[in-house]
Design a protein around this motif. Structure first.
Motif, PDB file in Angstrom:
ATOM      1  N   SER A 272     -10.377   4.997  -1.076  1.00  0.00           N
ATOM      2  CA  SER A 272     -10.582   3.578  -0.790  1.00  0.00           C
ATOM      3  C   SER A 272     -11.254   2.897  -1.980  1.00  0.00           C
ATOM      4  O   SER A 272     -11.993   3.533  -2.727  1.00  0.00           O
ATOM      5  CB  SER A 272     -11.460   3.419   0.451  1.00  0.00           C
TER       6      SER A 272
ATOM      7  N   SER B 190      -7.878  -0.575   4.248  1.00  0.00           N
ATOM      8  CA  SER B 190      -8.572  -0.493   2.970  1.00  0.00           C
ATOM      9  C   SER B 190      -7.610  -0.886   1.839  1.00  0.00           C
ATOM     10  O   SER B 190      -6.412  -0.629   1.911  1.00  0.00           O
ATOM     11  CB  SER B 190      -9.110   0.923   2.767  1.00  0.00           C
TER      12      SER B 190
ATOM     13  N   ARG C 237       1.946   2.253   2.893  1.00  0.00           N
ATOM     14  CA  ARG C 237       1.304   2.821   4.084  1.00  0.00           C
ATOM     15  C   ARG C 237       2.339   3.119   5.156  1.00  0.00           C
ATOM     16  O   ARG C 237       3.201   2.280   5.428  1.00  0.00           O
ATOM     17  CB  ARG C 237       0.292   1.810   4.617  1.00  0.00           C
TER      18      ARG C 237
ATOM     19  N   LYS D 161       0.807  -1.218   0.000  1.00  0.00           N
ATOM     20  CA  LYS D 161       0.000   0.000   0.000  1.00  0.00           C
ATOM     21  C   LYS D 161       0.841   1.269   0.000  1.00  0.00           C
ATOM     22  O   LYS D 161       0.332   2.357  -0.286  1.00  0.00           O
ATOM     23  CB  LYS D 161      -0.881   0.045   1.262  1.00  0.00           C
TER      24      LYS D 161
ATOM     25  N   ASN E  32      -6.370  -0.034  -1.064  1.00  0.00           N
ATOM     26  CA  ASN E  32      -6.015   0.997  -2.038  1.00  0.00           C
ATOM     27  C   ASN E  32      -4.562   1.391  -1.786  1.00  0.00           C
ATOM     28  O   ASN E  32      -4.034   1.111  -0.713  1.00  0.00           O
ATOM     29  CB  ASN E  32      -6.897   2.238  -1.830  1.00  0.00           C
TER      30      ASN E  32
ATOM     31  N   HIS F 271      -6.025  11.417   3.534  1.00  0.00           N
ATOM     32  CA  HIS F 271      -6.755  10.266   2.979  1.00  0.00           C
ATOM     33  C   HIS F 271      -7.645  10.680   1.818  1.00  0.00           C
ATOM     34  O   HIS F 271      -7.906  11.841   1.608  1.00  0.00           O
ATOM     35  CB  HIS F 271      -7.702   9.726   4.056  1.00  0.00           C
TER      36      HIS F 271
END
Ligand code: AMP
Ligand code: MG
Length: 318
Positions: A144, A136, A51, A49, A138, A225
């Protein structure tokens, strides 16, 4: 790596139980899951991701009875919320137990837990040998995914398997309530609205009511986000669509826009439809190289409050 697309919860669970990472449908948005008993798979979620490692993951369980597999204590308010809203689009933050690795919770002593109501998610989670940590599905910073095709667009070649299901019914991420302290605190709005929560636990507070100097309780909310590449402009009462940029702009809202030459227009019949289609509309606009997306703010009550939250984040994302 080849990403396998399957309609079979058994095949998807096989990849997960072998230590793979698997995207699956839920009623809120698609999730990207790894078994919490496979820490190296958890690491791969963050890499796939892009992330940040300090943003914890929500753990998904097949049955409300599985809560104690990840939590060490459930307050009486949390029990009431479980009775009313599990399975469903509500995440509870509870004190964690030692089976949950630090990589899932970003080192916090709490864990976010959710029991989805979507039948594909439920069939899949029942076949998974341990609880499933899933943010999520994405790329970090993108809206998302509410369809399996959006997961493929963002994560093809980076995940082992996608369980193909229907588009998400709700379309916005879960409501998050922190029940780890004395007073339950709403951290993120969603389809389980503050009105519904207060009907069950009247003492619940919203994060806005926290004093300024308290540290953020929901680490993920500090990141930009839900932002498409296009600029998001919020249309409140009195705001106008710029006629110069109209031809390369899009509009989404409950009423029709006061402009005729927009490239894309989506009128939603109610807030449920607005929530369901919003992220997909953002992605459509990006695929058409739209430069500005005008978004009409719905009334900030019920599900409209969660839509306003996501729209405000998307508008401040750049
Ligand atoms: P996502 O699944 O991508 O919607 O992200 C999960 C959201 O849940 C992020 O905003 C996280 O910060 C939040 N979250 C997950 N676990 C916790 C926790 N233990 N305490 C507070 N927030 C959490
Ligand atoms: Mg997310």
């Amino acid at each position: 790596m080849q990403t396998v697309i399957t309609d079979s919860p058994e095949e998807a669970a096989h990849y997960l139980n072998e230590g793979g990472i698997v995207a699956f449908p839920t009623e809120t948005v698609y999730g990207l899951g790894a078994a919490i008993c496979h820490p190296e798979a958890i690491e791969r979620i963050f890499t796939a991701k892009g992330r940040p490692g300090d943003n914890p993951l929500i753990v998904h369980i097949a049955d409300p009875g599985d809560l104690m597999k990840v939590a060490s204590h459930i307050s009486s308010d949390a029990k009431k919320l479980v009775l009313h809203f599990f399975p469903g689009p509500l995440t509870l933050v509870l004190k964690k137990n030692s089976s949950v690795p630090d990589s899932v919770t970003a080192g916090l002593d709490t864990v976010g837990v959710r029991c989805p109501s979507n039948s594909d998610a439920n069939a899949f989670l029942k076949l998974c040998r341990c609880p499933v940590a899933a943010p999520s599905a994405n790329r970090s910073g993108r809206p998302s995914s509410t369809k399996w095709s959006a997961v493929l667009e963002d994560l093809e070649g980076k995940v082992d398997c996608i369980l193909r299901g229907k588009p998400s019914d709700i379309g916005l991420e879960s409501t998050i309530v922190d029940c780890s302290g004395e007073t339950p605190l709403l951290l993120r709005t969603g389809a389980v609205t503050i009105e519904k929560l207060q009907a069950v636990v009247p003492s619940i507070r919203t994060a806005d009511s926290l004093r300024q100097h308290e540290p953020p309780r929901c680490p993920g909310l500090k990141y930009p986000h839900y932002a498409p590449d296009a600029r998001v402009v919020l249309l409140d009462t009195g705001e106008r669509i710029d006629p110069v940029t109209e031809r390369n702009s899009a509009y989404i809202g409950l009423s029709l826009p006061a402009a005729e030459r927009l490239a894309l227009v989506k009128q939603c019949h109610n807030v449920d439809e607005y929530a369901r289609v919003l992220f997909d509309f953002f992605r459509l606009c990006d695929s058409r190289n739209i430069s500005i997306i005008y978004c009409q703010l719905p009334p900030a009550e019920g599900l409209g409050r969660a839509i306003c939250d996501r729209l405000t984040r998307a508008a401040s994302g750049h």
